[in-house]
Structures are given as C-alpha cells and as structure tokens.
Write a protein that holds these residues in place. Structure first.
Motif, mmCIF file in Angstrom:
data_model
loop_
_atom_site.group_PDB
_atom_site.id
_atom_site.type_symbol
_atom_site.label_atom_id
_atom_site.label_comp_id
_atom_site.label_asym_id
_atom_site.label_seq_id
_atom_site.Cartn_x
_atom_site.Cartn_y
_atom_site.Cartn_z
ATOM 1 N N UNK A 1 18.357 45.900 61.083
ATOM 2 C CA UNK A 1 18.473 46.955 60.092
ATOM 3 C C UNK A 1 17.838 46.498 58.774
ATOM 4 N N UNK A 2 16.774 47.177 58.318
ATOM 5 C CA UNK A 2 16.086 46.729 57.092
ATOM 6 C C UNK A 2 16.958 46.813 55.832
ATOM 7 N N UNK A 3 17.878 47.773 55.768
ATOM 8 C CA UNK A 3 18.746 47.904 54.596
ATOM 9 C C UNK A 3 19.655 46.697 54.454
ATOM 10 N N UNK A 4 20.231 46.282 55.552
ATOM 11 C CA UNK A 4 21.159 45.159 55.497
ATOM 12 C C UNK A 4 20.424 43.844 55.210
ATOM 13 N N UNK A 5 19.265 43.638 55.836
ATOM 14 C CA UNK A 5 18.527 42.394 55.596
ATOM 15 C C UNK A 5 18.025 42.327 54.154
ATOM 16 N N UNK A 6 17.607 43.465 53.610
ATOM 17 C CA UNK A 6 17.151 43.490 52.215
ATOM 18 C C UNK A 6 18.304 43.113 51.282
ATOM 19 N N UNK A 7 19.481 43.707 51.491
ATOM 20 C CA UNK A 7 20.641 43.404 50.655
ATOM 21 C C UNK A 7 21.062 41.942 50.749
#
Length: 178
Positions: free
Chosen positions: A2-8
């Motif tokens: 999940x790109x959102x979680x990895x970015x955060x």
C-alpha cells in the motif's frame, strides 16, 4: 504494498533520523525509540490512534491482547506461553502481548490498521519471536482475532554516529511479504 502506508512510515522514520538521531546513535532503549517514532506516525496517520505497548483486546473475556501459537512452535521459540486452548486434539498456547506500536481505532478490532515491532541492531535477541507475533497479529485464523491489516518489523541501526540503514519487513494475513 500500500503506497499510503509506506509513504507515512518512510516520512516518520525520516523525521526520527532528523530530529532524534541522538536516540539511535547513543543506542537508547527500544521503548524510547518506539515512543518518538509513534509521535511522528501520529502526524502521518491522523485519522487513527497511535499507541505504544497497547495491550487491550475488546474481543477477549479478560480484555488482554493475546496471541495463540501451536504448542510445537512455542517450544521452538523457547518462550513461556501458557496452555490455553485445545481444539481437535491440537494444543494452542496463549501469551499476553504488548506490541511496540499500533495504529488503530481504540475500542474495537475492526479498525486495527498496522502493528509494529521494533528492534535495535545491538539487540541480540532472536527476531523469530517478533516475526511470530506479527504473523499472529495479522492472522485471520480462528484464535488470533486481533485482525491487523498490516504488520511491520523495523530494525534500526544503533550505536554509531552515522546511521546507515533501517530494515523493514512487512506482514499481511499471517505471512511475511517478500
């Protein structure tokens, strides 16, 4: 992934390196590092609660967060689990746990988003137990009812002036993601 979680996660780790390098370079306690990381995670995941060593489970009679592991695996891990459940002649052992960091909505298990276990590079304890906990936290099987969407193991390099790396190992649905 999940790109959102990895970015955060990456932003929070970057803030930890930038603002709290001292904690890592001077090899401070894992709880201290986990707390500061949780502060930065809360900034990135504002719609959730971010807690350290959160030990409550609304679905357990005693309200404690527990994982259940096959008896044979407990012996291999050399941890003090207690006999808890026998199902069709299969023994499961239970253990109360305190995850290092959780990102969730308090009071229910339907919004358990991410559970994190951290380790310092100078900590020589076996990582297999952390991996087993993350498998159980993200497992949707009968006895492991915590139902975290994601699990993450983070190993921080510590005890050096120049911190070079952080290892991230992800878990989903009771399995390590390669």
């Amino acid at each position: 992934m999940n790109p959102t979680i990895t970015k955060g996660i990456n932003i929070a780790i970057s803030k930890l390196f930038e603002k709290d390098h001292h904690l890592l370079s001077h090899d401070l306690n894992e709880r201290t590092i986990a707390h500061k990381l949780a502060v930065y995670l809360q900034e990135e995941f504002q719609e959730y609660n971010v807690d350290c060593e959160y030990n409550r489970n609304v679905d357990e009679a005693n309200k404690q967060k527990r994982i259940y592991v096959l008896e044979s695996e407990c012996k291999r891990l050399k941890k003090d689990f207690i006999k808890d459940i026998v199902d069709d002649d299969t023994e499961y052992m239970g253990l109360s746990t305190f995850p290092d960091i959780v990102i969730h909505r308090r009071g229910k298990n339907t919004d358990n988003y991410l559970v994190i276990e951290i380790k310092k590079s100078t900590n020589r304890l076996d990582r297999r137990f952390d991996f087993k906990k993350l498998e159980c936290y993200t497992d949707k099987e009968r006895y492991n009812n915590l139902e975290y969407d994601w699990g993450l193991f983070i190993e921080f390099e510590t005890g050096m002036e120049k911190i070079k790396k952080t290892e991230l190992i992800w878990f989903k649905e009771g399995k390590r993601i390669l």
